[in-house]
Design an enzyme around this catalytic site. Sequence first.
Site, mmCIF file in Angstrom:
data_model
loop_
_atom_site.group_PDB
_atom_site.id
_atom_site.type_symbol
_atom_site.label_atom_id
_atom_site.label_comp_id
_atom_site.label_asym_id
_atom_site.label_seq_id
_atom_site.Cartn_x
_atom_site.Cartn_y
_atom_site.Cartn_z
ATOM 1 N N ARG A 1 60.634 -0.425 -127.426
ATOM 2 C CA ARG A 1 59.319 -1.072 -127.377
ATOM 3 C C ARG A 1 59.279 -2.384 -128.165
ATOM 4 O O ARG A 1 58.272 -2.720 -128.795
ATOM 5 C CB ARG A 1 58.214 -0.135 -127.904
ATOM 6 C CG ARG A 1 57.961 1.105 -127.072
ATOM 7 C CD ARG A 1 57.423 0.743 -125.694
ATOM 8 N NE ARG A 1 57.028 1.906 -124.936
ATOM 9 C CZ ARG A 1 57.867 2.611 -124.152
ATOM 10 N NH1 ARG A 1 59.117 2.248 -124.013
ATOM 11 N NH2 ARG A 1 57.424 3.646 -123.477
ATOM 12 N N GLU B 1 51.129 0.593 -129.949
ATOM 13 C CA GLU B 1 51.906 -0.115 -128.914
ATOM 14 C C GLU B 1 51.006 -1.161 -128.242
ATOM 15 O O GLU B 1 51.453 -2.236 -127.857
ATOM 16 C CB GLU B 1 52.404 0.897 -127.875
ATOM 17 C CG GLU B 1 53.104 0.251 -126.711
ATOM 18 C CD GLU B 1 53.526 1.235 -125.629
ATOM 19 O OE1 GLU B 1 54.183 2.237 -125.937
ATOM 20 O OE2 GLU B 1 53.179 0.968 -124.455
ATOM 21 N N SER C 1 50.486 4.945 -123.467
ATOM 22 C CA SER C 1 50.588 5.406 -124.865
ATOM 23 C C SER C 1 49.906 4.398 -125.782
ATOM 24 O O SER C 1 50.217 3.201 -125.720
ATOM 25 C CB SER C 1 52.051 5.502 -125.289
ATOM 26 O OG SER C 1 52.777 6.323 -124.424
HETATM 27 P P1 FAD Z 1 49.226 -7.401 -120.180
HETATM 28 O O1 FAD Z 1 48.451 -6.247 -120.730
HETATM 29 O O2 FAD Z 1 48.555 -8.276 -119.207
HETATM 30 O O3 FAD Z 1 49.749 -8.275 -121.399
HETATM 31 C C1 FAD Z 1 50.367 -7.648 -122.495
HETATM 32 C C2 FAD Z 1 50.749 -8.726 -123.517
HETATM 33 O O4 FAD Z 1 51.759 -9.568 -122.980
HETATM 34 C C3 FAD Z 1 49.589 -9.643 -123.891
HETATM 35 O O5 FAD Z 1 49.751 -9.995 -125.238
HETATM 36 C C4 FAD Z 1 49.804 -10.854 -123.004
HETATM 37 O O6 FAD Z 1 49.241 -12.023 -123.533
HETATM 38 C C5 FAD Z 1 51.313 -10.934 -122.942
HETATM 39 N N1 FAD Z 1 51.799 -11.511 -121.681
HETATM 40 C C6 FAD Z 1 51.485 -11.099 -120.427
HETATM 41 N N2 FAD Z 1 52.171 -11.829 -119.518
HETATM 42 C C7 FAD Z 1 52.917 -12.699 -120.212
HETATM 43 C C8 FAD Z 1 53.843 -13.732 -119.837
HETATM 44 N N3 FAD Z 1 54.143 -14.013 -118.577
HETATM 45 N N4 FAD Z 1 54.426 -14.448 -120.840
HETATM 46 C C9 FAD Z 1 54.156 -14.180 -122.149
HETATM 47 N N5 FAD Z 1 53.288 -13.240 -122.552
HETATM 48 C C10 FAD Z 1 52.681 -12.515 -121.596
HETATM 49 N N6 FAD Z 1 54.768 0.970 -120.856
HETATM 50 C C11 FAD Z 1 56.042 1.441 -120.927
HETATM 51 O O7 FAD Z 1 56.917 0.817 -121.528
HETATM 52 N N7 FAD Z 1 56.376 2.633 -120.340
HETATM 53 C C12 FAD Z 1 55.484 3.377 -119.651
HETATM 54 O O8 FAD Z 1 55.829 4.435 -119.146
HETATM 55 C C13 FAD Z 1 54.150 2.891 -119.547
HETATM 56 N N8 FAD Z 1 53.218 3.590 -118.872
HETATM 57 C C14 FAD Z 1 51.944 3.106 -118.769
HETATM 58 C C15 FAD Z 1 51.002 3.828 -118.018
HETATM 59 C C16 FAD Z 1 49.701 3.352 -117.881
HETATM 60 C C17 FAD Z 1 48.715 4.128 -117.054
HETATM 61 C C18 FAD Z 1 49.315 2.134 -118.496
HETATM 62 C C19 FAD Z 1 47.934 1.610 -118.320
HETATM 63 C C20 FAD Z 1 50.249 1.416 -119.245
HETATM 64 C C21 FAD Z 1 51.568 1.897 -119.398
HETATM 65 N N9 FAD Z 1 52.538 1.191 -120.125
HETATM 66 C C22 FAD Z 1 53.831 1.657 -120.181
HETATM 67 C C23 FAD Z 1 52.182 -0.080 -120.804
HETATM 68 C C24 FAD Z 1 52.196 -1.302 -119.856
HETATM 69 O O9 FAD Z 1 52.328 -0.907 -118.532
HETATM 70 C C25 FAD Z 1 53.342 -2.257 -120.172
HETATM 71 O O10 FAD Z 1 53.250 -2.704 -121.511
HETATM 72 C C26 FAD Z 1 53.346 -3.473 -119.255
HETATM 73 O O11 FAD Z 1 54.549 -4.181 -119.386
HETATM 74 C C27 FAD Z 1 52.161 -4.411 -119.518
HETATM 75 O O12 FAD Z 1 52.129 -5.354 -118.465
HETATM 76 P P2 FAD Z 1 50.853 -6.229 -118.168
HETATM 77 O O13 FAD Z 1 51.249 -7.290 -117.216
HETATM 78 O O14 FAD Z 1 49.704 -5.387 -117.790
HETATM 79 O O15 FAD Z 1 50.605 -6.861 -119.604
HETATM 80 N N1 EPU Z 2 54.611 15.941 -126.657
HETATM 81 C C1 EPU Z 2 53.742 16.865 -127.205
HETATM 82 N N2 EPU Z 2 52.411 16.673 -127.011
HETATM 83 C C2 EPU Z 2 51.919 15.609 -126.346
HETATM 84 C C3 EPU Z 2 52.807 14.669 -125.795
HETATM 85 C C4 EPU Z 2 54.164 14.854 -125.986
HETATM 86 O O1 EPU Z 2 54.146 17.834 -127.827
HETATM 87 O O2 EPU Z 2 50.695 15.499 -126.217
HETATM 88 C C5 EPU Z 2 56.064 16.150 -126.860
HETATM 89 C C6 EPU Z 2 56.648 17.193 -125.906
HETATM 90 O O3 EPU Z 2 57.664 17.885 -126.610
HETATM 91 C C7 EPU Z 2 57.262 16.357 -124.804
HETATM 92 C C8 EPU Z 2 57.753 15.142 -125.580
HETATM 93 O O4 EPU Z 2 56.780 14.954 -126.609
HETATM 94 O O5 EPU Z 2 58.317 17.008 -124.162
HETATM 95 C C9 EPU Z 2 57.888 13.886 -124.751
HETATM 96 O O6 EPU Z 2 56.676 13.671 -124.024
HETATM 97 P P1 EPU Z 2 56.610 12.669 -122.782
HETATM 98 O O7 EPU Z 2 57.767 12.920 -121.892
HETATM 99 O O8 EPU Z 2 55.260 12.721 -122.199
HETATM 100 O O9 EPU Z 2 56.883 11.283 -123.461
HETATM 101 P P2 EPU Z 2 56.252 10.521 -124.698
HETATM 102 O O10 EPU Z 2 57.317 10.380 -125.728
HETATM 103 O O11 EPU Z 2 54.969 11.101 -125.133
HETATM 104 C C10 EPU Z 2 57.092 8.223 -123.805
HETATM 105 C C11 EPU Z 2 56.563 6.840 -123.593
HETATM 106 C C12 EPU Z 2 55.821 6.740 -122.276
HETATM 107 C C13 EPU Z 2 56.769 7.113 -121.148
HETATM 108 C C14 EPU Z 2 57.242 8.540 -121.389
HETATM 109 C C15 EPU Z 2 58.237 8.998 -120.355
HETATM 110 C C16 EPU Z 2 56.218 5.905 -125.773
HETATM 111 C C17 EPU Z 2 55.246 5.462 -126.812
HETATM 112 N N3 EPU Z 2 55.704 6.454 -124.686
HETATM 113 O O12 EPU Z 2 55.972 9.082 -124.015
HETATM 114 O O13 EPU Z 2 55.456 5.386 -122.097
HETATM 115 O O14 EPU Z 2 56.134 7.022 -119.909
HETATM 116 O O15 EPU Z 2 57.878 8.611 -122.689
HETATM 117 O O16 EPU Z 2 59.472 8.460 -120.635
HETATM 118 O O17 EPU Z 2 57.419 5.748 -125.967
HETATM 119 C C18 EPU Z 2 53.717 3.819 -122.610
HETATM 120 O O18 EPU Z 2 54.544 3.246 -123.322
HETATM 121 O O19 EPU Z 2 52.576 3.378 -122.426
HETATM 122 C C19 EPU Z 2 54.104 5.063 -121.946
HETATM 123 C C20 EPU Z 2 53.273 5.778 -121.219
#
Ligand code: FAD
Ligand code: EPU
Length: 349
Positions: free
Chosen positions: A161, A328, A232
């Site tokens: 991250r 995050e 997250s």
């Molecule tokens: P924005 O929210 O639009 O911007 C984020 C930041 O980046 C802001 O500071 C913005 O100014 C800057 N920025 C945007 N575009 C640019 C650019 N072109 N140049 C420079 N700066 C820029 N993240 C994960 O890593 N793993 C996951 O599994 C994951 N699951 C998600 C699930 C959900 C339902 C949601 C809502 C979010 C999740 N995220 C996850 C977080 C998110 O999807 C990522 O951080 C994604 O990369 C953000 O993209 P965005 O275009 O929406 O960024």
């Molecule tokens: N767990 C719990 N309780 C919870 C959630 C998780 O006990 O409420 C424990 C469980 O043991 C589970 C483990 O954590 O097996 C891992 O959970 P999960 O697979 O849901 O992943 P996470 O670590 O909670 C991360 C990322 C997610 C990404 C998933 C899948 C971060 C901060 N979050 O979540 O990314 O989708 O893994 O790889 O690293 C995001 O960054 O926005 C995001 C959604």
Amino acid sequence: MICNYSLNKLNTFNIKNNAIKIIKVKNLKQLCQIWKKYKKKKLPCLILGKGSNVLFLNNFYGLVVINKIKGIHINESSKYWNLHINSGENWHKLVKNTIKNKIYGLENLALIPGSVGSAPIQNIGAYGSSIKDFCQYVDIINPINQKIQRINKKKCKFKYRDSIFKHDDYKNHIIISIGLSLSKKWIPNLNYKDLKKLRTNVNITPQQIFNYICNIRKKKIPNPKIYGNAGSFFKNPFISSKLGLKLLKIYPQIPIFIENNKLKLSAGWLINQCKFKGYIQNGVMVHSKQALIILNKSNNATGMDILKLAIKIYNTVGIKFDIWLEPEVKIINSYGEVNPSFFFKKIKN
Ligand code: FAD
Ligand code: EPU
């Protein structure tokens, strides 16, 4: 100045704040022109992709640029597909289309919302994969002097991250495109715990992994269009081996993972231990299926309502475990991004 352009549909927390001006840009020339114009007026400028990692606390007293700079160029070598992708493309659509075109490797990163340009910033990751596994370079521009630079993979300093783009030297730059290399020799990545069931299928296809991951994600994370959220809210914390051993004695079931020789703990588990799952305050709720996700359950909450619950979680987890979570999500006030340490302060015992 009047602040009446709505940000409501431009952030996945569905926060109802406004900006002085919002402009969708389709090319670099337009982006630089508008950026310079507002900087000259001494107003703050913010670029957004899909707004899926931001929390607006107030109206934004400046310009918000929505990145719609599109375009994908593909070439191949004997071993790799090389993709050059402009930053306004949609990440999930890219994943879906590569698989459709028999270019494999991104399937574990399916259904992550956001634009391609934001993906390297926090090195998006899920299900045992992250963009650093494929990214060869990131192209950036300084919108004031229009200088373009190519930052190679090593210089991007990708970590969990994190990347160089989150830090001060690059904060005034805009990511304009990225380069990904995907191997023609596809090997499934099924190391993540949740993908265990797929390991017995020796003929597994990228499409099947893609579908499987989309299904798990849909069950765990609510669609932000229904309940606003940003995925997250906090990162999973790294802890010392001393603390890890201490916690394992007290909680033998604690989910501890080893990543790059360091111990990583599940923040969701920590939050859950503090009995926050399903907890609701001012229309903001800790998701009952995934405690790391904070929901704008009423879709009427303010950014402050969300921040207040996040701070409560931070303090409670910190006091119970002496582990101080790091957000995050990027917190944005009227003038731009705020350092989270301004709001999240470690309480000394
Ligand atoms: P924005 O929210 O639009 O911007 C984020 C930041 O980046 C802001 O500071 C913005 O100014 C800057 N920025 C945007 N575009 C640019 C650019 N072109 N140049 C420079 N700066 C820029 N993240 C994960 O890593 N793993 C996951 O599994 C994951 N699951 C998600 C699930 C959900 C339902 C949601 C809502 C979010 C999740 N995220 C996850 C977080 C998110 O999807 C990522 O951080 C994604 O990369 C953000 O993209 P965005 O275009 O929406 O960024
Ligand atoms: N767990 C719990 N309780 C919870 C959630 C998780 O006990 O409420 C424990 C469980 O043991 C589970 C483990 O954590 O097996 C891992 O959970 P999960 O697979 O849901 O992943 P996470 O670590 O909670 C991360 C990322 C997610 C990404 C998933 C899948 C971060 C901060 N979050 O979540 O990314 O989708 O893994 O790889 O690293 C995001 O960054 O926005 C995001 C959604």
